[in-house]
Each structure stands twice: as structure tokens, then as C-alpha cells.
Design a protein around this motif. Structure first.
Motif, PDB file in Angstrom:
ATOM      1  N   SER A   1     -22.028 -46.382 -16.247  1.00  0.00           N
ATOM      2  CA  SER A   1     -22.655 -45.901 -17.919  1.00  0.00           C
ATOM      3  C   SER A   1     -20.874 -44.918 -17.944  1.00  0.00           C
ATOM      4  O   SER A   1     -20.289 -44.817 -17.877  1.00  0.00           O
ATOM      5  CB  SER A   1     -23.356 -45.452 -18.337  1.00  0.00           C
ATOM      6  N   GLY A   2     -20.582 -45.713 -19.876  1.00  0.00           N
ATOM      7  CA  GLY A   2     -18.977 -45.163 -20.685  1.00  0.00           C
ATOM      8  C   GLY A   2     -19.063 -43.831 -20.846  1.00  0.00           C
ATOM      9  O   GLY A   2     -18.921 -42.906 -20.143  1.00  0.00           O
ATOM     10  N   PRO A   3     -20.372 -42.772 -20.923  1.00  0.00           N
ATOM     11  CA  PRO A   3     -21.030 -41.564 -21.042  1.00  0.00           C
ATOM     12  C   PRO A   3     -20.616 -40.711 -20.049  1.00  0.00           C
ATOM     13  O   PRO A   3     -19.857 -40.012 -19.673  1.00  0.00           O
ATOM     14  CB  PRO A   3     -22.303 -41.452 -21.630  1.00  0.00           C
ATOM     15  N   LYS A   4     -21.049 -41.349 -18.848  1.00  0.00           N
ATOM     16  CA  LYS A   4     -21.072 -40.993 -17.723  1.00  0.00           C
ATOM     17  C   LYS A   4     -19.647 -40.761 -17.181  1.00  0.00           C
ATOM     18  O   LYS A   4     -18.711 -39.780 -16.936  1.00  0.00           O
ATOM     19  CB  LYS A   4     -21.884 -41.416 -15.954  1.00  0.00           C
ATOM     20  N   LEU A   5     -18.505 -41.451 -16.955  1.00  0.00           N
ATOM     21  CA  LEU A   5     -18.176 -42.130 -16.860  1.00  0.00           C
ATOM     22  C   LEU A   5     -16.648 -41.200 -17.059  1.00  0.00           C
ATOM     23  O   LEU A   5     -15.245 -40.818 -17.453  1.00  0.00           O
ATOM     24  CB  LEU A   5     -17.284 -43.659 -16.942  1.00  0.00           C
ATOM     25  N   GLN A   6     -16.698 -41.256 -18.708  1.00  0.00           N
ATOM     26  CA  GLN A   6     -15.983 -40.651 -19.553  1.00  0.00           C
ATOM     27  C   GLN A   6     -16.310 -39.148 -19.384  1.00  0.00           C
ATOM     28  O   GLN A   6     -14.714 -38.352 -19.115  1.00  0.00           O
ATOM     29  CB  GLN A   6     -16.558 -40.277 -21.402  1.00  0.00           C
ATOM     30  N   LYS A   7     -17.593 -38.559 -18.546  1.00  0.00           N
ATOM     31  CA  LYS A   7     -17.114 -36.530 -18.133  1.00  0.00           C
ATOM     32  C   LYS A   7     -16.363 -36.589 -16.898  1.00  0.00           C
ATOM     33  O   LYS A   7     -15.393 -35.864 -17.384  1.00  0.00           O
ATOM     34  CB  LYS A   7     -18.730 -36.111 -18.065  1.00  0.00           C
ATOM     35  N   VAL A   8     -16.238 -37.947 -16.455  1.00  0.00           N
ATOM     36  CA  VAL A   8     -15.589 -38.269 -15.298  1.00  0.00           C
ATOM     37  C   VAL A   8     -14.100 -37.990 -15.428  1.00  0.00           C
ATOM     38  O   VAL A   8     -13.407 -37.731 -14.621  1.00  0.00           O
ATOM     39  CB  VAL A   8     -16.272 -39.116 -14.616  1.00  0.00           C
ATOM     40  N   PHE A   9     -13.530 -39.049 -16.998  1.00  0.00           N
ATOM     41  CA  PHE A   9     -12.490 -38.889 -17.129  1.00  0.00           C
ATOM     42  C   PHE A   9     -11.753 -38.011 -17.656  1.00  0.00           C
ATOM     43  O   PHE A   9     -10.978 -37.066 -17.381  1.00  0.00           O
ATOM     44  CB  PHE A   9     -12.373 -40.312 -18.211  1.00  0.00           C
ATOM     45  N   ASP A  10     -12.566 -36.848 -18.428  1.00  0.00           N
ATOM     46  CA  ASP A  10     -11.371 -35.632 -18.826  1.00  0.00           C
ATOM     47  C   ASP A  10     -11.471 -34.646 -18.316  1.00  0.00           C
ATOM     48  O   ASP A  10     -10.395 -33.662 -18.173  1.00  0.00           O
ATOM     49  CB  ASP A  10     -13.220 -35.327 -19.827  1.00  0.00           C
ATOM     50  N   ILE A  11     -12.407 -34.838 -16.777  1.00  0.00           N
ATOM     51  CA  ILE A  11     -12.470 -33.639 -16.019  1.00  0.00           C
ATOM     52  C   ILE A  11     -10.744 -34.065 -14.695  1.00  0.00           C
ATOM     53  O   ILE A  11     -10.245 -33.287 -15.232  1.00  0.00           O
ATOM     54  CB  ILE A  11     -13.397 -34.037 -14.996  1.00  0.00           C
ATOM     55  N   HIS A  12     -10.788 -35.673 -14.625  1.00  0.00           N
ATOM     56  CA  HIS A  12      -9.736 -35.149 -14.739  1.00  0.00           C
ATOM     57  C   HIS A  12      -8.222 -35.035 -15.567  1.00  0.00           C
ATOM     58  O   HIS A  12      -6.865 -34.773 -14.942  1.00  0.00           O
ATOM     59  CB  HIS A  12     -10.115 -36.998 -13.912  1.00  0.00           C
ATOM     60  N   SER A  13      -8.584 -36.196 -16.197  1.00  0.00           N
ATOM     61  CA  SER A  13      -7.162 -35.708 -17.385  1.00  0.00           C
ATOM     62  C   SER A  13      -7.100 -34.328 -17.940  1.00  0.00           C
ATOM     63  O   SER A  13      -6.186 -34.054 -18.054  1.00  0.00           O
ATOM     64  CB  SER A  13      -7.850 -36.435 -18.822  1.00  0.00           C
ATOM     65  N   ASN A  14      -8.166 -32.737 -17.252  1.00  0.00           N
ATOM     66  CA  ASN A  14      -7.538 -31.986 -18.175  1.00  0.00           C
ATOM     67  C   ASN A  14      -7.673 -31.211 -16.484  1.00  0.00           C
ATOM     68  O   ASN A  14      -7.449 -29.218 -16.784  1.00  0.00           O
ATOM     69  CB  ASN A  14      -8.916 -31.836 -18.341  1.00  0.00           C
ATOM     70  N   SER A  15      -7.237 -31.393 -15.810  1.00  0.00           N
ATOM     71  CA  SER A  15      -6.972 -30.745 -14.512  1.00  0.00           C
ATOM     72  C   SER A  15      -5.797 -29.685 -14.638  1.00  0.00           C
ATOM     73  O   SER A  15      -4.455 -30.204 -14.958  1.00  0.00           O
ATOM     74  CB  SER A  15      -7.041 -31.526 -13.345  1.00  0.00           C
ATOM     75  N   LYS A  16      -5.601 -29.298 -14.197  1.00  0.00           N
ATOM     76  CA  LYS A  16      -5.101 -27.894 -14.272  1.00  0.00           C
ATOM     77  C   LYS A  16      -3.371 -28.314 -13.335  1.00  0.00           C
ATOM     78  O   LYS A  16      -2.536 -28.511 -13.391  1.00  0.00           O
ATOM     79  CB  LYS A  16      -5.066 -26.706 -13.587  1.00  0.00           C
ATOM     80  N   LEU A  17      -3.898 -28.905 -12.072  1.00  0.00           N
ATOM     81  CA  LEU A  17      -3.257 -29.659 -10.634  1.00  0.00           C
ATOM     82  C   LEU A  17      -1.431 -31.176 -11.816  1.00  0.00           C
ATOM     83  O   LEU A  17      -0.986 -31.278 -11.268  1.00  0.00           O
ATOM     84  CB  LEU A  17      -3.779 -29.682  -9.880  1.00  0.00           C
ATOM     85  N   LEU A  18      -3.007 -31.833 -12.702  1.00  0.00           N
ATOM     86  CA  LEU A  18      -2.435 -32.963 -13.314  1.00  0.00           C
ATOM     87  C   LEU A  18      -0.531 -33.183 -13.354  1.00  0.00           C
ATOM     88  O   LEU A  18       0.245 -33.285 -13.484  1.00  0.00           O
ATOM     89  CB  LEU A  18      -2.564 -33.945 -14.198  1.00  0.00           C
ATOM     90  N   PRO A  19      -0.240 -31.672 -14.573  1.00  0.00           N
ATOM     91  CA  PRO A  19       1.240 -31.308 -14.794  1.00  0.00           C
ATOM     92  C   PRO A  19       1.893 -31.266 -13.712  1.00  0.00           C
ATOM     93  O   PRO A  19       3.383 -31.832 -13.740  1.00  0.00           O
ATOM     94  CB  PRO A  19       1.385 -30.523 -16.198  1.00  0.00           C
ATOM     95  N   MET A  20       1.153 -30.379 -12.560  1.00  0.00           N
ATOM     96  CA  MET A  20       2.236 -30.403 -11.462  1.00  0.00           C
ATOM     97  C   MET A  20       2.393 -32.008 -10.414  1.00  0.00           C
ATOM     98  O   MET A  20       3.759 -31.433 -10.306  1.00  0.00           O
ATOM     99  CB  MET A  20       1.483 -29.064 -10.301  1.00  0.00           C
TER     100      MET A  20
END
Length: 768
Positions: A245-264
Motif C-alpha cells: 500500500s502507499g503508506p507502507k511503501l512510503q515508510k520504506v522509501f523514507d528509510i532508504h532515502s534517509n540512510s547515512k550510507l546513501l551519500p557515501m
């Protein structure tokens, strides 16, 4: 065969889809009072049993899918399904097996519940790993085509694509397909937005629509449109699956987007791509995929619109997906016309660039290192090797490298001579620089060994001293030697560290060569023991378990306090390795225990969970299993009986004298695929590998039997030839096979090989 498992909180929609499909056929029911019940009645039974527990994973929807063109009749497919359910722990649960014919490949659906009759929930720990092992077991048993075992390296298998129909009701034909693809995408990639999800599922004919509600929640719908006659109405994400569902996936997307490893990861990719651009003078746009893959091991796909390249998408090893413009404006092909030009220029390396000169230096450095490491027994240090080799010595290794082939492929033919000239010209300078770097490293390493020896002696880890030269055992285990108040590396006299021990008389065996791998593991182990901590335990490998076999005289002198810590660390390191090697065979938690038992390890249960012990360590030594693994083992229905079944297995190993680390080492070599080494141990040293029969059979089928026969054919001695051929039969008899023709020829050897009664009584006491 591909097996899929999806757990859910409800079963009504799944039952309606599976049992309502046109042309469906019920192959059979499991654990119902009759095979003549109606699907509706079964649905009621399943629903009421599942509602006896409030867990969100009440029901399981399983599909078994054959590749295109493979066929099983109804009776056999039901038998395969039944065995799958038994191995997965659902053997006593109610379930239905339904065959569908709506796709080009044959497949069945199985619906069951994880809730037992008493309201308790089945242990579904490691279910996907167990499913993989069960699937591989059934593939081999029934001669089915194996499915890919590495998800990320393979393309997602679209094995549920519905037939081409017009106006098909989505509720009857697409939910499972949507679940299958969307779950696969979300497992393979760390998706960060609905836009990205829509791009990733577009090749699978899935459309994604989003809309914001008045409350701010994101609504999500999915539909199918392959533009070839198959189109469905859009389905709400929550109806496809609650986690889609939209809300469930949005939570997952937020976790991936805010990962400290992403900029690295973004910074790393940017540097790798810019480095590639710096190396090349021109790159043909359609060759960029191959260039980045070969040079930087980066997977990309060109983004095209009506055959016009608009950019590219990076599918990173971190599981993130990046658009080229997201990394930097500098990486966009449209902004680097100096490299990509008008699209017609051939791909060429810039031999005048700074990056090319760096690649030449790395090429020579790697050739030096490779030429040194290719010898099983290094004579001298790397620094000595460097200064004694000229270009002609390392040339063959250099030319054989992948890096050289890559550079040569994209250097214009007119500049090939300049390329070789550049290598020759750079060689003296690089050799000198590398020599200086390695010299500094070696001096530091020797000083570290000296400091570690001091810590070991101070902490009295081993009962060694200068009397009778017993301290030499410690020196040898760390790859150093002592002479005239100086410490040296075992294989070189180039570097020294002063050590005032006086004149010591050491026997010659101090100079014996020991593999650098064992020396390194021993160094890590002694560091951990000196600090009385497990900080270095993450660096330890399964080899740590065999240190007493490599340095027997030293480890016999280990003090009891440190010995207990060593054995716990060694058990931990071996456990991690064994769990990985067992995974392809582990169909249940009972298999987990059985595979370890066959190796000489056993489990005890206490108030704080499970511990693992072994016949190679003291009875008081153990290592606590993780909470998850303890829960996994606790899910065994008849756990006490299974734990008691360990006794005869372990007792048999002890009575046969197989509590020698050589037996475990032979099994370790088998799992590594080193069949030549095992053949020698089996025939010349009469060592019997400690491994489960199923694993032994796997290696016999994969080349061990062939290796035994080939080695026997290469021997000129009749006696040696006979003994080796006996080895083939001996293993066959051991694993219970009856297909080995030498059985009658070598009955005499059978008794000799399996008679271990002379070892009885030598085993250590055990406590379960």
C-alpha cells in the motif's frame, strides 16, 4: 523449479483467486479427514484454524513453478508439493494443492495456515533459506531444471505473466503476478520513491498511479497493460498486499532515502565514473555499459526514448538505483560531449592522460604481487621479490591480467607500441617505489609481532619459556624466528628486531614452513586472547578451528583459562562458516542439527538458549547461539527427542576415533571443492571426512568420485592404484550407495577401512 512463499493476515482473497481461476484443478488436500471435501468447506476449515492466533502471518500462499517446456503429471506434481510441505514444516497443517493452466509454464498454488490446532504458531524462521534447500533437493530427486540461486545477479523471473486477454477482471488474474514482481523488485533494490518504483516495474507491464488523499496519505494503485491486448483495471495497493500500500511503501522509501550510507554510495559512484571519463579520450555511447562493467564493475543501463539515448541508470551493488543526472551534472552524457562527441567516434583510451599513467603503475604493481603470491611457498619477502625481478620476469603475469586486456582493447592499434614502451619506461620507478612501501610495511609487521609476543608471554597464555627452547613454538606460530638476540621473519633475514634472550638452542624444525593464512589467523587469535576480548572475532575464519592441528605442540601448552576463551572463539568462527555451507542442504531446523552432528558438533539447551559444543574441544567449552537461531531450533515439535538423537551420532564418532581435527579438516576441504587434497588424505592417510552423508553424496556427484578414479589411473604402482580405487568404493559404501561396481572386488578393503574399533575408548567425555 521456482518456489515462492508469501505470508498474510487473511486468506479469503487468495482462496477466491486460486480456487476461482478458470480451468483450475484441485490435486489434493493435506491433513483433512477426506479428499472428497469441497473447496468451500476447506476454506472454512482453514479460516477458523488461522483465526486461533492473532499473528499477522496467519496464512501462507506458496507457488511451485516449472520452467517453460517442463512437464509433470498431476500425480507427480502433487507428490512434489506434498514433500515440499513436509520438508518446510507444514506436513501436519491443513493445505490444498491447486493446479493452474493460465500461463505457459506449469505451476501449482498451495494455501495453508501457520497456526496449529492448539492455537500456537509454527516456527517459520529461515523459511526462505529452507525453501531454497528443499527446492534444490526436489529438483535433484525428480530431475527438474534448477532455478537460479543468486537473486541479484539474475534477472527477475517473470513466470506468472497472464495470458493475453481483453477486459479481464483484475481480481481474477493479476494480484499474484503483481505481488510476485513488486516483492522481487523491493527485495532486489532499495527503492526511494514511487517514481523510481514505476520505472523499475515498467518493463514488466505494470503501471503505478499515486494520489494524495485529503488527510495527506498517499493512495497507490497498480494495473497491467502490455499493449498487446491485455489490460486490467487498477487495483488498490492494499488489496494487492498490505505491505504494498502507499503508506507502507512510503515508510520504506523514507528509510532508504534517509540512510547515512546513501551519500557515501553516491560519492563513490561519482568518483568511479569520473575516473572512467578521465581515462578515455572518447567513448561510444552504446559501449558505455561494457566499459563501466569491465573497468569499475558498475552495472548500468542506457535510458532510451525512440532509440535516442537520454542518459543512463546505475544499478549499484549497494542495491540503490541512481539516475546519471542524480549523481552530478558532470556525469551526464549530454554535458560531456568532449568524450561522447557525436556518437560515432570509436571508444579510445587517452594514453597521454594522468589516469592512464596511474593505470600503468597499478598494472605493474599487481603483476609484482601476483607473481609473488602464485607460489605456494614464498621464499623471501615481497620486497625481496620485487628487487630481484626484472620486467621480463613479470611480463607473462602482466599480459595475462584482465586489466592489461582491458587497456589493450581500447588503445588504438597505432599506439600499441607506445603502450608497451610506457610499461617498460615506468617499470624501474614503480619497482623502486613499491619496494620502499613494502619495506616500511614489513618493518611495521615485524615490530607488531614482537609486541604481540611480549603480550602473550606477559599474560602467560602458553606455558613456554626459554628453557629447552620451547618459546620457539610461539615464534614459529607467528611466522618469525630467533637468532643471536634478534627476531626475523621465518622466510627472510632482511629485517630484524632486537630481542635479548641470550643464547638459545633451537632444533631445526623451527624453520618449518607454515602457510601464511594459518599464521595470520593465529596472529588474530592471539591478539584476541591477549586482550581477553572477542573484538577480532569478526576477522576470524573457520581456519581458527584448526590451529591446534597446525601448531599442536604450542596449543598443548595453552593455559586452561585462555584455552576456554580460544575454543569459544574458534567455535564461533567455525559456526558462521558452517551455517553458510549448510544453507543449500538445510531443509529444516532438524537438518541444522544433523549437519553439525555429522561434523562432530552438538547442541545443549539451557535457560538462556542453545549452546554449541564439539568433540574437538573441552567439555566445558561452548559458544552461545544467537537468539534467532535459538528460536529456530526451538520450533522443532519434538525437540527433546531430536536433542537426544545426538547422543548415538556423537558417541559413534568418538568410538571410531574421529575426534581428530584431521577428520574435520578433510570435510572442510571437501566443502571447498579441493578434491585432490581429500583424495590424498582418504587414501594415503586413511582419514575419513566428518560430513553428513547427503553432503558427501553431493560432492561425489560433483567430482570427488571422478577425481578418485583419475588419480588412481595416474599412479604407476599397482598397490597404490588398488588402494585408490578402493577409496572410491569405501566412500560409496559409507554413504549407503549401491551403484559402485567395485563392491565385490574390494570387500577385504571394506572391513579394513571401516574398522575403527582400535580407537574405542579414546573419546572425551560428553555432557548433553
Amino acid at each position: 523449479m521456482i518456489a515462492k512463499i508469501i505470508y498474510g493476515e487473511t486468506c479469503t482473497g487468495t482462496l477466491n483467486y486460486v480456487l476461482g481461476k478458470e480451468g483450475m484443478q484441485v490435486l489434493g488436500y493435506g491433513n483433512t479427514f477426506s479428499q472428497s471435501i469441497s473447496p468451500k468447506f476447506f476454506g472454512s476449515v482453514l479460516y477458523f484454524q488461522g483465526q486461533r492466533n492473532a499473528t499477522k502471518n496467519r496464512y501462507a500462499h506458496i507457488s511451485l513453478n516449472l520452467p517453460h517446456g517442463e512437464h509433470l503429471d498431476d500425480k507427480t506434481f502433487y507428490k512434489v508439493s506434498k514433500e515440499y510441505m513436509e520438508n518446510m514444516g507444514f506436513g501436519h497443517q491443513p493445505y490444498v494443492v491447486v493446479r493452474h493452466t493460465d500461463t505457459k509454464h506449469e505451476h501449482v498454488h498451495i494455501i495453508t495456515t501457520t497456526v496449529k490446532e492448539d492455537g500456537k504458531v509454527l516456527g517459520i524462521f529461515n523459511s526462505h533459506r529452507r525453501s531454497m534447500a528443499t527446492r534444490q533437493h526436489l529438483e535433484k530427486k525428480y530431475g527438474l531444471t534448477p532455478a537460479p540461486t543468486t537473486r541479484r545477479k539474475e534477472q527477475i523471473q517473470i513466470h506468472r505473466l497472464p495470458e493475453l486477454k481483453v477486459g479481464t477482471d483484475a481480481t481474477q488474474g493479476t494480484r499474484y503476478y503483481l505481488q510476485d514482481v513488486l516483492n522481487s523488485i523491493n527485495q532486489k533494490y532499495k527503492v526511494r520513491s514511487f517514481e523510481e518504483l514505476a520505472r523499475l516495474v515498467r518493463p514488466y507491464h505494470i503501471e503505478v498511479k499515486t494520489a494524495k488523499t485529503e488527510s495527506g496519505r498517499i493512495g497507490l494503485k497498480y494495473g497491467l497493460d502490455n499493449q498487446k491486448g491485455y489490460r486490467t483495471s487498477f487495483i488498490n495497493g492494499s488489496e494487492v498486499h498490505r505491505n504494498l500500500s502507499g503508506p507502507k511503501l512510503q515508510k520504506v522509501f523514507d528509510i532508504h532515502s534517509n540512510s547515512k550510507l546513501l551519500p557515501m554510495h553516491r560519492k563513490r559512484l561519482l568518483k568511479q565514473i569520473e575516473t572512467t571519463y578521465d581515462l578515455f579520450q572518447t567513448i561510444h555511447p552504446y559501449e558505455l555499459e561494457e566499459v563501466l562493467k569491465d573497468y569499475q564493475d558498475i552495472d548500468i543501463k542506457l535510458d532510451k526514448n525512440e532509440n535516442v539515448i537520454e542518459g543512463y541508470t546505475v544499478y549499484d551493488k549497494s542495491m540503490y538505483v541512481f539516475r546519471s543526472r542524480e549523481l552530478s551534472q558532470k556525469t551526464r552524457m549530454q554535458n560531456r560531449l568532449d568524450i561522447f562527441g557525436n556518437g560515432n567516434e570509436p571508444t579510445r583510451i587517452d594514453t597521454e592522460s594522468k589516469q592512464f599513467k596511474l593505470e600503468v603503475q597499478k598494472l605493474i604493481k599487481e603483476a609484482f604481487t601476483t607473481s609473488y603470491l602464485k607460489f605456494p611457498k614464498q621464499t623471501g619477502l615481497l620486497s625481496e621479490h620485487i628487487m630481484t625481478k626484472n620486467f621480463g620476469d613479470i611480463g607473462p603475469v602482466l599480459i595475462a591480467s584482465k586489466k592489461y586486456s582491458f587497456l589493450e582493447r581500447y588503445i588504438p592499434k597505432s599506439q600499441q607500441k607506445e603502450f608497451r614502451t610506457a610499461l617498460l619506461a615506468a617499470f624501474p620507478m614503480i619497482r623502486k617505489k613499491l619496494f620502499e612501501i613494502e619495506t616500511k610495511k614489513e618493518k611495521t609487521a615485524l615490530q607488531n609481532k614482537f609486541d604481540l609476543i611480549g603480550k602473550v608471554l606477559k599474560n602467560k597464555i602458553f606455558d613456554v619459556g626459554t628453557e629447552n627452547g620451547s618459546v620457539r613454538l610461539l615464534f614459529q606460530s607467528l611466522g618469525v624466528k630467533y637468532h643471536d638476540n634478534n627476531l626475523f621473519f621465518t622466510n627472510s633475514n632482511r629485517h630484524t628486531v632486537p630481542v635479548e634472550l641470550g643464547k638459545l638452542s633451537f632444533p631445526e624444525n623451527m624453520e618449518n614452513y607454515v602457510s601464511s593464512g594459518f599464521v595470520h589467523q593465529n596472529h588474530l587469535m592471539l591478539e584476541a586472547l591477549s586482550e581477553k576480548s572477542s573484538e577480532n572475532s569478526t576477522k576470524l575464519t573457520a581456519i581458527a578451528m584448526f590451529l591446534p592441528m597446525i601448531f599442536p605442540k604450542l596449543y598443548k601448552r595453552m593455559n586452561s583459562e585462555h584455552k576456554k576463551l580460544y575454543e569459544s572463539l574458534a567455535l564461533s568462527a567455525y559456526l558462521k562458516n558452517a551455517e553458510r555451507t549448510h544453507a543449500p542442504f538445510e531443509k529444516s531446523p532438524k537438518d541444522y542439527i544433523a549437519f553439525f552432528n555429522a561434523k562432530g558438533f552438538y547442541f545443549t539447551r539451557g535457560e538462556k538458549g542453545f549452546k554449541i559444543k564439539s568433540i574437538y574441544t573441552g567439555n566445558e567449552s561452548s559458544h552461545a547461539l544467537s537468539k534467532r537461531t535459538s528460536l529456530y531450533l526451538s520450533s522443532i515439535p519434538n525437540l527433546n527427542a531430536v536433542l537426544n538423537e545426538q547422543r548415538p551420532v556423537i558417541k559413534n564418532l568418538l568410538e571410531e576415533g574421529r575426534n581428530d581435527l584431521k577428520n574435520l579438516w578433510a570435510g572442510h576441504l571437501l566443502e571447498k571443492g579441493l578434491y585432490d587434497n581429500v583424495t590424498y588424505m582418504l587414501t594415503a592417510e586413511n582419514v575419513r571426512p566428518n560430513l553428513h552423508r547427503e553432503v558427501i553424496q553431493h560432492h561425489m556427484d560433483n567430482g570427488l568420485q571422478q577425481c578418485l578414479v583419475q588419480v588412481s589411473q595416474r599412479q604407476s604402482s599397482f598397490k597404490r592404484n588398488r588402494a585408490l580405487r578402493k577409496g572410491v568404493y569405501a566412500i560409496g559404501n559409507w554413504i549407503g550407495g549401491s551403484s559402485y561396481k567395485e563392491e565385490e572386488l574390494f570387500n577385504g578393503f571394506k572391513d579394513e577401512f571401516t574398522d575403527f574399533t582400535k580407537f574405542k575408548g579414546n573419546g572425551k567425555g560428553l555432557s548433553f
